[in-house]
Write an enzyme that holds these catalytic residues in place. Sequence first.
Site, PDB file in Angstrom:
ATOM      1  N   HIS A 103      -9.094  -4.140   7.099  1.00 40.02           N
ATOM      2  CA  HIS A 103      -8.066  -4.967   6.604  1.00 40.02           C
ATOM      3  C   HIS A 103      -8.176  -6.388   7.038  1.00 40.02           C
ATOM      4  O   HIS A 103      -7.470  -6.915   7.464  1.00 40.02           O
ATOM      5  CB  HIS A 103      -6.657  -4.284   7.250  1.00 40.02           C
ATOM      6  CG  HIS A 103      -6.226  -3.400   6.426  1.00 40.02           C
ATOM      7  ND1 HIS A 103      -4.918  -2.989   6.068  1.00 40.02           N
ATOM      8  CD2 HIS A 103      -6.730  -2.059   6.025  1.00 40.02           C
ATOM      9  CE1 HIS A 103      -4.619  -1.977   5.492  1.00 40.02           C
ATOM     10  NE2 HIS A 103      -5.889  -1.156   5.597  1.00 40.02           N
ATOM     11  N   HIS A 123      -9.090   5.228  -2.960  1.00 46.31           N
ATOM     12  CA  HIS A 123      -8.361   4.334  -3.767  1.00 46.31           C
ATOM     13  C   HIS A 123      -9.150   3.224  -3.812  1.00 46.31           C
ATOM     14  O   HIS A 123     -10.138   2.631  -3.257  1.00 46.31           O
ATOM     15  CB  HIS A 123      -7.184   3.978  -2.916  1.00 46.31           C
ATOM     16  CG  HIS A 123      -7.545   3.330  -1.375  1.00 46.31           C
ATOM     17  ND1 HIS A 123      -7.845   1.995  -1.274  1.00 46.31           N
ATOM     18  CD2 HIS A 123      -7.614   3.849  -0.201  1.00 46.31           C
ATOM     19  CE1 HIS A 123      -7.688   1.713  -0.048  1.00 46.31           C
ATOM     20  NE2 HIS A 123      -7.916   2.857   0.511  1.00 46.31           N
ATOM     21  N   ASP A 139     -12.251   7.760   2.247  1.00 48.05           N
ATOM     22  CA  ASP A 139     -11.770   6.573   2.713  1.00 48.05           C
ATOM     23  C   ASP A 139     -12.803   5.955   3.878  1.00 48.05           C
ATOM     24  O   ASP A 139     -13.662   6.409   4.375  1.00 48.05           O
ATOM     25  CB  ASP A 139     -10.334   6.608   3.103  1.00 48.05           C
ATOM     26  CG  ASP A 139      -9.528   5.362   2.801  1.00 48.05           C
ATOM     27  OD1 ASP A 139     -10.032   4.327   3.059  1.00 48.05           O
ATOM     28  OD2 ASP A 139      -8.350   5.309   2.661  1.00 48.05           O
ATOM     29  N   ASP A 163     -12.747  -1.430   2.493  1.00 44.24           N
ATOM     30  CA  ASP A 163     -11.664  -0.238   2.352  1.00 44.24           C
ATOM     31  C   ASP A 163     -10.876  -0.686   0.778  1.00 44.24           C
ATOM     32  O   ASP A 163     -10.244  -1.580   0.733  1.00 44.24           O
ATOM     33  CB  ASP A 163     -10.674  -0.743   3.502  1.00 44.24           C
ATOM     34  CG  ASP A 163      -9.251   0.317   3.449  1.00 44.24           C
ATOM     35  OD1 ASP A 163      -9.330   1.247   2.912  1.00 44.24           O
ATOM     36  OD2 ASP A 163      -8.381  -0.004   4.079  1.00 44.24           O
ATOM     37  N   GLU A 180      -2.863   2.994  -3.010  1.00 38.85           N
ATOM     38  CA  GLU A 180      -2.827   3.599  -1.490  1.00 38.85           C
ATOM     39  C   GLU A 180      -2.250   2.485  -0.647  1.00 38.85           C
ATOM     40  O   GLU A 180      -1.776   3.263   0.323  1.00 38.85           O
ATOM     41  CB  GLU A 180      -4.356   4.119  -1.392  1.00 38.85           C
ATOM     42  CG  GLU A 180      -4.452   4.966  -0.019  1.00 38.85           C
ATOM     43  CD  GLU A 180      -4.888   4.104   1.259  1.00 38.85           C
ATOM     44  OE1 GLU A 180      -4.581   4.944   2.218  1.00 38.85           O
ATOM     45  OE2 GLU A 180      -4.814   3.159   1.240  1.00 38.85           O
ATOM     46  N   GLU A 181      -2.570   1.475  -0.459  1.00 32.92           N
ATOM     47  CA  GLU A 181      -2.223   0.626   0.670  1.00 32.92           C
ATOM     48  C   GLU A 181      -0.641   0.524   0.530  1.00 32.92           C
ATOM     49  O   GLU A 181      -0.084  -0.151   1.542  1.00 32.92           O
ATOM     50  CB  GLU A 181      -2.744  -0.637   0.579  1.00 32.92           C
ATOM     51  CG  GLU A 181      -4.342  -0.760   0.448  1.00 32.92           C
ATOM     52  CD  GLU A 181      -4.721  -0.328   1.855  1.00 32.92           C
ATOM     53  OE1 GLU A 181      -4.040  -0.162   2.667  1.00 32.92           O
ATOM     54  OE2 GLU A 181      -6.110  -0.362   1.981  1.00 32.92           O
TER      55      GLU A 181
END
Length: 337
Positions: free
Chosen positions: A309, A66, A223, A169, A200-201
């Site tokens: 994150h 992603h 990922d 990420d 994706e998130e």
Amino acid sequence: MRNEALLKELTQLMGVSGFEKDVRERIRIEAEKYADEIFTDAIGNLIAVKKGTGGQTAKKIMYAAHTDEIGFIVKKIEADGRLRVANMGWNWAGSAYNARVRFKNGISGVVGCMGSIEDAANHVEKLYIDIGAVSKEDALKYVNIGDVCGYYGEYLELLNDKICAKTLDNRIGCYQLLMALKENDGSYPNDVYYVFCVQEELGCRGSKVAAERIRPDIGIAVDITPAHDYPCDLEGSNEVDGGIGIKICDPSVVCDEDVVEAMEKACAQNEIKYQREVIDKGGTDASSMNLSGFGVRAGGIVVTTRYPHSQSAVASKADIEAGVDLITAFSRMKFNW
């Protein structure tokens, strides 16, 4: 690393979920040099195709990395110029607090909190962004309702071949697919689809659309995964520098036994250091590929990352490169199932 300058460049681009255009276009420039076919679908996925030699017996392998990153969207502008925001993806209020953010037009800000960050208890609605505006009218000259921002921070070299950056990420996965595509000389027995997915998130949306189009035999999410080797809020076995992660299970998917076995065989045959990955929170694009069409054999290739994150994720260069090696080795395999 094969091309650390490219990885660094990718991490510095902004592509909050739903607003991935700049990241996609930079990836396109790189991918179109090597793909047999490349196109963007209606939702914004970039799909690069490399045909193999297998003809009717070829498997269709879809790799999904992603392009989007977590961020914030402006939902209200206060009279004093503060920007009230909502999540775009999952932000930890504690790690976002006092972080620097940047909007697509170059306007920067700092994340503040309405009261004690401890009292916010990870409720992002308690956060705001200070861009230095003195009034709502002043703020509106630069930022509007619906504008998004992402974290801002430089790419850092740490000790022992580790790196730190925002958006590892999942710019790591994007980098890995680009390197694997570059190394695909067209002699593989399988048709390989390198898909750079959107959103994706927000619930693995892009990979679902792409998988419906491609109808792959095998769908592999590429990922990151959270580390467990330092004290944190999660428990498990994931280690930075422990090798590339082969996903076994997460709350969104149980990976296909044959796919996992083939990945482990590829690692053994090619002397690729790997670790088996199980997490009990989170998920990847493997979930939506697994449930697309009439079902797809699913797997995952993941890089263990500390402090995900956030604006300061940490990963190992060796693990990143091992992921490229595994994508290449797996793509070359012949499958009898």
